[in-house]
Design an enzyme around this catalytic site. Structure first.
Site, mmCIF file in Angstrom:
data_model
loop_
_atom_site.group_PDB
_atom_site.id
_atom_site.type_symbol
_atom_site.label_atom_id
_atom_site.label_comp_id
_atom_site.label_asym_id
_atom_site.label_seq_id
_atom_site.Cartn_x
_atom_site.Cartn_y
_atom_site.Cartn_z
ATOM 1 N N CYS A 81 0.815 -1.218 0.000
ATOM 2 C CA CYS A 81 0.000 0.000 0.000
ATOM 3 C C CYS A 81 0.850 1.269 0.000
ATOM 4 O O CYS A 81 0.355 2.352 -0.320
ATOM 5 C CB CYS A 81 -0.924 0.014 1.210
ATOM 6 S SG CYS A 81 -2.067 -1.379 1.289
ATOM 7 N N GLY A 116 -13.225 -9.168 -6.266
ATOM 8 C CA GLY A 116 -13.816 -8.893 -4.965
ATOM 9 C C GLY A 116 -13.080 -9.608 -3.858
ATOM 10 O O GLY A 116 -12.134 -10.365 -4.094
ATOM 11 N N ARG A 188 -23.393 -4.426 7.422
ATOM 12 C CA ARG A 188 -23.038 -5.838 7.470
ATOM 13 C C ARG A 188 -21.742 -6.063 8.247
ATOM 14 O O ARG A 188 -20.743 -5.398 7.976
ATOM 15 C CB ARG A 188 -22.901 -6.383 6.044
ATOM 16 C CG ARG A 188 -22.399 -7.813 5.960
ATOM 17 C CD ARG A 188 -22.548 -8.372 4.567
ATOM 18 N NE ARG A 188 -21.769 -7.651 3.569
ATOM 19 C CZ ARG A 188 -20.493 -7.873 3.314
ATOM 20 N NH1 ARG A 188 -19.819 -8.782 4.012
ATOM 21 N NH2 ARG A 188 -19.875 -7.205 2.365
ATOM 22 N N CYS A 199 -14.678 -0.228 6.838
ATOM 23 C CA CYS A 199 -13.610 -0.796 6.012
ATOM 24 C C CYS A 199 -13.527 -0.044 4.688
ATOM 25 O O CYS A 199 -14.546 0.331 4.111
ATOM 26 C CB CYS A 199 -13.882 -2.268 5.724
ATOM 27 S SG CYS A 199 -14.214 -3.290 7.190
ATOM 28 N N CYS A 200 -12.313 0.156 4.187
ATOM 29 C CA CYS A 200 -12.156 0.831 2.896
ATOM 30 C C CYS A 200 -12.672 -0.068 1.782
ATOM 31 O O CYS A 200 -12.640 -1.292 1.889
ATOM 32 C CB CYS A 200 -10.701 1.208 2.653
ATOM 33 S SG CYS A 200 -9.573 -0.193 2.472
#
Length: 382
Positions: A81, A116, A188, A199-200
């Site tokens: 990252c 995903g 969720r 969450c990103c």
């Protein structure tokens, strides 16, 4: 190193799910925009640095050839990252040493290629073999922080609410709708106590900045820029056994070294773009950066001290939680946001009289290190 280095231009594409785009297709438009914004011709460019993690071989060369930019060193950087920010660090270092005068830095990533889910991690890592994924790491960090402090899940939700509020002002953000604490808590579940809105998101994007020496800045007639006051890159310390997950040592050490190099302290900062891949991260980074005492990061988010009108605006872009996190592009996009803020071009999210900015991004994690990499930059309006 004696040469002053300036960021003289920035551009990016809106982060999101660009399923029909390639790495080249994502990066070429902001590359053209950044060069035009600086008034830089291809012949002026001395080097190109490209941050990405999943783009494959010669990603930078494939991008640059599309605009006829060749014949100069093109360096591809993979540091998880922190790839894009590391590429900026390398460009800064080359200019500061007098090796080049104008460098282009591209950060690009296309995460929808994976379809995903969580990011693929190294199969050689012993913790990965046991099933560790990044949401689980941050969930453990969050649980420990909630246990050791007065923090509650509502505090985690407040971070996401602020991120979405800032992102709603940013035309480049993946998410541009505000949310409430109740919506965040009711989303969720992902990894207890983290919900989806803590969450990103997964997405694609590209950002480009142009760096120049003081001489090149004058030659090009650039009147509005920001000076790189510090550029710090650390890799993780070898650290087997117990790890204090509520205190990210690599980020604390990197920030300390950056403050020392720039001759300022956290109280001088007008804005910070930090690595809020999950909402708990922002709270622990408040403390690592010296904005709050250990365990008291919650005071800043509860009292509104890290939004517009507060002590320091954290993630005016919406951060990774709202703007998105195409990993190789994120560090460069943070610097683009700092550039727009310090040059007065941030539009509806402009911070009044912004002079000092910090950007911070960490990269990867592997068993036996306290973290993979951390890059911190400090910038001053010029």
């Amino acid at each position: 190193m004696t040469e002053n280095v300036h960021v003289i231009s920035a551009a990016m594409v809106p982060f999101g799910k660009h399923r029909s785009s390639s790495y080249v297709g994502l990066a070429v438009p902001p590359l053209i925009d950044a060069l035009r914004g600086a008034g830089v011709e291809k012949a002026d460019v001395d080097a190109v640095y490209v941050g990405h993690s999943y783009g494959g071989m010669m990603t930078g060369q494939r991008i640059c050839k599309e605009i006829g930019l060749g014949g100069v060193p093109t360096v591809n950087v993979d540091n998880a990252c922190s790839s894009g920010a590391t590429a900026v660090h390398e460009a800064w270092s080359a200019i500061a040493q007098g090796l080049v005068e104008v460098a282009v830095v591209i950060g690009v990533e296309k995460l929808t290629q994976f379809g995903g889910g969580t990011l693929p991690l190294s199969p050689e890592d012993r913790e990965v073999k046991q099933g560790i994924v990044m949401p689980a790491v941050y969930a453990m960090r969050a649980n420990r922080y909630l246990y050791e402090t007065e923090a509650t899940p509502e505090d985690l939700a407040l971070v996401s609410v602020k991120a979405r509020r800032h992102g709603a002002l940013n035309p480049f953000a993946q998410f541009r709708t505000e949310v409430s604490v109740e919506e965040v808590l009711g989303a969720r579940p992902v990894a207890d106590p983290l919900t989806l809105l803590m969450c990103c998101p997964t997405g694609d994007g590209a950002a480009v900045v142009v760096l120049a020496s003081e001489r090149a800045r004058a030659r090009l007639g650039i009147s509005s820029s920001m000076r790189v006051a510090a550029s710090v890159l650390h890799s993780g310390r070898v650290s087997e056994g117990f790890r204090d997950m509520t205190y990210p040592e690599i980020s604390a050490h990197s920030a300390h070294d950056a403050y020392e190099a720039a001759g300022i302290g956290p109280e001088d900062l007008d804005m910070i773009e930090l690595h809020d891949a999950f909402s708990i991260a922002e709270l622990v980074y408040y403390e690592a950066f010296g904005l709050a005492e250990r365990g008291r990061g919650i005071d800043l988010i509860r009292d509104g001290r890290t939004t517009f009108g507060g002590d320091v605006v954290v993630n005016p872009s919406g951060g990774l939680l709202a703007k998105g996190h195409p990993v190789g592009a994120s560090g460069v996009a943070q610097i683009a946001e700092a550039f727009w803020q310090l040059t007065g071009n941030a539009g509806d999210r402009q911070i009044d009289d912004a002079r000092w900015a910090m950007t911070h991004v960490t990269g990867g994690g592997t068993a036996g290190l306290d973290h993979g990499a951390c890059t911190v930059h400090l910038f001053e309006a010029a």
